[in-house]
Design a protein around this motif. Sequence first.
Motif, PDB file in Angstrom:
ATOM      1  N   PRO A  14       0.822  -1.214   0.000  1.00 33.34           N
ATOM      2  CA  PRO A  14       0.000   0.000   0.000  1.00 33.34           C
ATOM      3  C   PRO A  14       0.855   1.262   0.000  1.00 33.34           C
ATOM      4  O   PRO A  14       1.952   1.276   0.551  1.00 33.34           O
ATOM      5  CB  PRO A  14      -0.804  -0.116   1.294  1.00 33.34           C
ATOM      6  N   SER A  15       0.341   2.290  -0.617  1.00 37.29           N
ATOM      7  CA  SER A  15       1.068   3.565  -0.627  1.00 37.29           C
ATOM      8  C   SER A  15       0.459   4.559   0.357  1.00 37.29           C
ATOM      9  O   SER A  15       1.131   5.487   0.784  1.00 37.29           O
ATOM     10  CB  SER A  15       1.094   4.154  -2.041  1.00 37.29           C
ATOM     11  N   ALA A  16      -0.790   4.364   0.701  1.00 34.02           N
ATOM     12  CA  ALA A  16      -1.445   5.216   1.690  1.00 34.02           C
ATOM     13  C   ALA A  16      -2.496   4.359   2.382  1.00 34.02           C
ATOM     14  O   ALA A  16      -3.432   3.887   1.744  1.00 34.02           O
ATOM     15  CB  ALA A  16      -2.092   6.424   1.033  1.00 34.02           C
ATOM     16  N   ALA A  17      -2.300   4.135   3.675  1.00 37.21           N
ATOM     17  CA  ALA A  17      -3.222   3.283   4.427  1.00 37.21           C
ATOM     18  C   ALA A  17      -3.023   3.548   5.910  1.00 37.21           C
ATOM     19  O   ALA A  17      -2.033   4.164   6.311  1.00 37.21           O
ATOM     20  CB  ALA A  17      -2.953   1.809   4.116  1.00 37.21           C
ATOM     21  N   GLY A  18      -3.938   3.047   6.707  1.00 37.01           N
ATOM     22  CA  GLY A  18      -3.773   3.114   8.149  1.00 37.01           C
ATOM     23  C   GLY A  18      -2.633   2.208   8.584  1.00 37.01           C
ATOM     24  O   GLY A  18      -2.123   1.394   7.802  1.00 37.01           O
ATOM     25  N   GLU A  19      -2.250   2.333   9.842  1.00 43.41           N
ATOM     26  CA  GLU A  19      -1.083   1.589  10.332  1.00 43.41           C
ATOM     27  C   GLU A  19      -1.230   0.082  10.154  1.00 43.41           C
ATOM     28  O   GLU A  19      -0.322  -0.576   9.643  1.00 43.41           O
ATOM     29  CB  GLU A  19      -0.838   1.916  11.803  1.00 43.41           C
ATOM     30  N   ARG A  20      -2.340  -0.484  10.562  1.00 41.44           N
ATOM     31  CA  ARG A  20      -2.518  -1.931  10.475  1.00 41.44           C
ATOM     32  C   ARG A  20      -2.480  -2.408   9.023  1.00 41.44           C
ATOM     33  O   ARG A  20      -1.799  -3.371   8.688  1.00 41.44           O
ATOM     34  CB  ARG A  20      -3.821  -2.335  11.159  1.00 41.44           C
ATOM     35  N   ALA A  21      -3.200  -1.714   8.159  1.00 41.25           N
ATOM     36  CA  ALA A  21      -3.213  -2.088   6.742  1.00 41.25           C
ATOM     37  C   ALA A  21      -1.834  -1.911   6.114  1.00 41.25           C
ATOM     38  O   ALA A  21      -1.423  -2.710   5.257  1.00 41.25           O
ATOM     39  CB  ALA A  21      -4.254  -1.261   5.991  1.00 41.25           C
ATOM     40  N   MET A  22      -1.104  -0.894   6.535  1.00 43.03           N
ATOM     41  CA  MET A  22       0.238  -0.662   6.005  1.00 43.03           C
ATOM     42  C   MET A  22       1.175  -1.797   6.415  1.00 43.03           C
ATOM     43  O   MET A  22       1.913  -2.342   5.582  1.00 43.03           O
ATOM     44  CB  MET A  22       0.779   0.686   6.500  1.00 43.03           C
ATOM     45  N   LEU A  23       1.152  -2.159   7.695  1.00 40.77           N
ATOM     46  CA  LEU A  23       2.022  -3.245   8.167  1.00 40.77           C
ATOM     47  C   LEU A  23       1.674  -4.562   7.484  1.00 40.77           C
ATOM     48  O   LEU A  23       2.556  -5.275   6.992  1.00 40.77           O
ATOM     49  CB  LEU A  23       1.918  -3.392   9.680  1.00 40.77           C
ATOM     50  N   GLN A  24       0.389  -4.891   7.428  1.00 46.19           N
ATOM     51  CA  GLN A  24      -0.032  -6.145   6.797  1.00 46.19           C
ATOM     52  C   GLN A  24       0.291  -6.126   5.309  1.00 46.19           C
ATOM     53  O   GLN A  24       0.753  -7.121   4.749  1.00 46.19           O
ATOM     54  CB  GLN A  24      -1.529  -6.381   7.010  1.00 46.19           C
ATOM     55  N   GLY A  25       0.072  -4.985   4.665  1.00 42.31           N
ATOM     56  CA  GLY A  25       0.340  -4.878   3.232  1.00 42.31           C
ATOM     57  C   GLY A  25       1.806  -5.073   2.892  1.00 42.31           C
ATOM     58  O   GLY A  25       2.147  -5.770   1.928  1.00 42.31           O
ATOM     59  N   TRP A  26       2.694  -4.450   3.665  1.00 44.84           N
ATOM     60  CA  TRP A  26       4.126  -4.614   3.403  1.00 44.84           C
ATOM     61  C   TRP A  26       4.589  -6.032   3.729  1.00 44.84           C
ATOM     62  O   TRP A  26       5.427  -6.598   3.018  1.00 44.84           O
ATOM     63  CB  TRP A  26       4.949  -3.574   4.156  1.00 44.84           C
ATOM     64  N   LEU A  27       4.042  -6.629   4.775  1.00 40.25           N
ATOM     65  CA  LEU A  27       4.400  -8.015   5.082  1.00 40.25           C
ATOM     66  C   LEU A  27       3.935  -8.934   3.962  1.00 40.25           C
ATOM     67  O   LEU A  27       4.695  -9.794   3.493  1.00 40.25           O
ATOM     68  CB  LEU A  27       3.813  -8.444   6.435  1.00 40.25           C
ATOM     69  N   ASP A  28       2.701  -8.761   3.494  1.00 46.49           N
ATOM     70  CA  ASP A  28       2.200  -9.575   2.382  1.00 46.49           C
ATOM     71  C   ASP A  28       3.041  -9.389   1.127  1.00 46.49           C
ATOM     72  O   ASP A  28       3.345 -10.360   0.420  1.00 46.49           O
ATOM     73  CB  ASP A  28       0.744  -9.228   2.075  1.00 46.49           C
ATOM     74  N   PHE A  29       3.433  -8.163   0.829  1.00 47.11           N
ATOM     75  CA  PHE A  29       4.277  -7.896  -0.334  1.00 47.11           C
ATOM     76  C   PHE A  29       5.594  -8.668  -0.242  1.00 47.11           C
ATOM     77  O   PHE A  29       6.038  -9.300  -1.205  1.00 47.11           O
ATOM     78  CB  PHE A  29       4.547  -6.390  -0.448  1.00 47.11           C
ATOM     79  N   HIS A  30       6.225  -8.632   0.911  1.00 42.69           N
ATOM     80  CA  HIS A  30       7.506  -9.328   1.064  1.00 42.69           C
ATOM     81  C   HIS A  30       7.337 -10.841   1.082  1.00 42.69           C
ATOM     82  O   HIS A  30       8.197 -11.574   0.567  1.00 42.69           O
ATOM     83  CB  HIS A  30       8.255  -8.830   2.297  1.00 42.69           C
ATOM     84  N   ARG A  31       6.253 -11.332   1.673  1.00 42.30           N
ATOM     85  CA  ARG A  31       5.972 -12.771   1.605  1.00 42.30           C
ATOM     86  C   ARG A  31       5.841 -13.192   0.148  1.00 42.30           C
ATOM     87  O   ARG A  31       6.425 -14.191  -0.282  1.00 42.30           O
ATOM     88  CB  ARG A  31       4.677 -13.080   2.354  1.00 42.30           C
ATOM     89  N   ASP A  32       5.039 -12.451  -0.595  1.00 44.52           N
ATOM     90  CA  ASP A  32       4.821 -12.763  -2.011  1.00 44.52           C
ATOM     91  C   ASP A  32       6.107 -12.655  -2.822  1.00 44.52           C
ATOM     92  O   ASP A  32       6.315 -13.410  -3.777  1.00 44.52           O
ATOM     93  CB  ASP A  32       3.768 -11.835  -2.612  1.00 44.52           C
ATOM     94  N   THR A  33       6.976 -11.715  -2.448  1.00 45.22           N
ATOM     95  CA  THR A  33       8.234 -11.554  -3.168  1.00 45.22           C
ATOM     96  C   THR A  33       9.076 -12.816  -3.052  1.00 45.22           C
ATOM     97  O   THR A  33       9.640 -13.283  -4.054  1.00 45.22           O
ATOM     98  CB  THR A  33       8.997 -10.324  -2.644  1.00 45.22           C
ATOM     99  N   LEU A  34       9.180 -13.393  -1.856  1.00 49.21           N
ATOM    100  CA  LEU A  34       9.951 -14.628  -1.712  1.00 49.21           C
ATOM    101  C   LEU A  34       9.353 -15.739  -2.571  1.00 49.21           C
ATOM    102  O   LEU A  34      10.074 -16.448  -3.277  1.00 49.21           O
ATOM    103  CB  LEU A  34      10.027 -15.063  -0.245  1.00 49.21           C
TER     104      LEU A  34
END
Length: 172
Positions: A14-34
């Motif tokens: 996510p580029s603009a989101a609340g804290e929870r959505a931002m943390l989950q979004g970046w974690l999901d992005f990195h999980r998917d990257t692996l």
Amino acid sequence: MTWTAPRIERRRAPSAAGERAMLQGWLDFHRDTLLTKCAGLTGEQLARAGTPPSALTLLGLVRHMAYVERVWFRQRFAGEAVEALHCTEAAPDADFDDLDPARAEADHAALIAEIAACDAVAADRDLDETFTATNGRTLNLRWVYVHMIEEYARHNGHADLLRETLDGETGS
């Protein structure tokens, strides 16, 4: 037929989101990257070290991240009485060392299942909820998210190099 790691649709961070959505979004992005770095490779390729003298492999990273997900979210944060994946006191580095290309499909599936279990554990919990880590420090769920994003980001850098060494594929 030889198993190959499936291609996945990598979610965008996510580029603009609340804290929870931002943390989950970046974690999901990195999980998917692996998982993206593994896509299209056979178990034999995933278990092949790419940069001697290091024995690091993509399969080792997949197994390690399943282990780390379980330890931080389920065992330490949620206090679940689940066994550690792969590692034991007698073999603390088994996630990296005890590789078998014939188990690559099961190891890949174990990471995906562990991600789902960890997301379920954290879904309705407050980011400020605390727990005591094995070193006696008080940590909160927010810390776990940040740590897991850091853990994936670091290992995704390794995955980039390993994948390029294996078949020349590069990417973001």
